[in-house]
Design a protein around this motif. Sequence first.
Motif, mmCIF file in Angstrom:
data_model
loop_
_atom_site.group_PDB
_atom_site.id
_atom_site.type_symbol
_atom_site.label_atom_id
_atom_site.label_comp_id
_atom_site.label_asym_id
_atom_site.label_seq_id
_atom_site.Cartn_x
_atom_site.Cartn_y
_atom_site.Cartn_z
ATOM 1 N N THR A 1 39.006 -5.103 67.039
ATOM 2 C CA THR A 1 39.299 -4.312 68.238
ATOM 3 C C THR A 1 38.801 -2.877 68.074
ATOM 4 O OG1 THR A 1 41.237 -5.650 68.768
ATOM 5 C CG2 THR A 1 41.160 -3.431 69.712
ATOM 6 N N VAL A 2 39.033 -2.310 66.899
ATOM 7 C CA VAL A 2 38.574 -0.944 66.628
ATOM 8 C C VAL A 2 37.059 -0.853 66.745
ATOM 9 C CG1 VAL A 2 38.337 0.813 64.820
ATOM 10 C CG2 VAL A 2 40.542 -0.323 65.186
ATOM 11 N N TRP A 3 36.369 -1.778 66.095
ATOM 12 C CA TRP A 3 34.912 -1.694 66.060
ATOM 13 C C TRP A 3 34.290 -1.968 67.426
ATOM 14 C CZ3 TRP A 3 32.147 1.051 63.253
ATOM 15 C CH2 TRP A 3 30.758 0.875 63.180
ATOM 16 N N GLU A 4 34.862 -2.890 68.168
ATOM 17 C CA GLU A 4 34.359 -3.153 69.517
ATOM 18 C C GLU A 4 34.524 -1.924 70.410
ATOM 19 O OE1 GLU A 4 36.546 -6.594 70.689
ATOM 20 O OE2 GLU A 4 35.567 -7.888 69.202
ATOM 21 N N THR A 5 35.615 -1.190 70.210
ATOM 22 C CA THR A 5 35.834 0.032 70.993
ATOM 23 C C THR A 5 34.839 1.108 70.600
ATOM 24 O OG1 THR A 5 38.194 -0.505 71.153
ATOM 25 C CG2 THR A 5 37.548 1.751 71.674
#
Length: 345
Positions: free
Chosen positions: A104-108
């Motif tokens: 989720t962090v990296w996609e954001t």
Amino acid sequence: MTDLGKVDREFFDQRIYPHLGADREDVLLGPQHGVDFGVVEVGGEAVVLASDPISLVPALGFEKAAWFAVHVALSDAAVSGIPPTHLAVTFTLPPEMTDEEFGTVWETFDREATELGVSIVTGHTARYGGCQYPWVGGATALAVGDPDDVVRPDGASPGDRVLVTKGPAVEVAGFLVTLFEDAVDLPDSTVETAKERFWDMSPVRDALTAAAAGPVTAMHDATEGGLQGALVELARAGGVRLDVDSAAVPFLPGVRESCEFFGIDPWAATSEGTLLLTVDSSGVSDVLSALESEGIPAAEIGEVSADETGGDAGSVFLDGEEVEHPEVDPSWEVFEEYAEKVGLE
């Protein structure tokens, strides 16, 4: 050095500034206390560099936490007036972070970088024992462009006007109220209004919009030490005097109430998302109009003149009275108090 937050000017001048490695001719702007970025020249182009820690607070939810982290990483480069172009990211993750949470962090990070035209070019990602939230790494942002387009932090000149976007303590409302909502004893409508300030906690669009619109001479984001600290740092960088009218400074909805609840001086509180800038008097209307067209609240709050105080270069007068740098940001103590109160790890 202060117990919490960034090092003070005395520590910087004594411990850091005398030891900066090799003296290279391609460094156009090197480190200064309170200055957001450095600049090197490569092949006739300016390469702006700015580094920041990465902070992820799981209680915000990983998407919100990552949105805030990537905008913090890009903001110091953006206040150069050159759009950020590249990003290097290092994650030193706590062992308990799951693959799904990191996803989720990296996609954001990817989504926000793509929207802003930023390419992520290198980094390091690992889990390590002893690492813990919220400090989970660091990032370096680059902005590559024409050297003539760089808005230098020391560029304020007598006759310029002082502008600000969003006003003080945006982060107190947007971050602290969102994080400690269950412990905030304010009317529900006020809490919801304060929480909306979360999405105001980025000065990236503010800086790029202003720089493209008119003759901006200096910019600085109001992080630790708040708007008062940013005013002092900008004045010192340029060796000028700033006279500010407090009545002209905007406050976004929910900010005053949040500061009153937490017992925080809004002028001294960290305010990621608030941009302080000086503009040649001929371009004030153009800059304010451009910001308004992007839905960014902004106001003219003062003027720049020659500094004749006789003390350290640069001074700030608020409603006619000289003010100093707050040195210690009150937000840190409140964060620790309420983190303990709600059991935030």
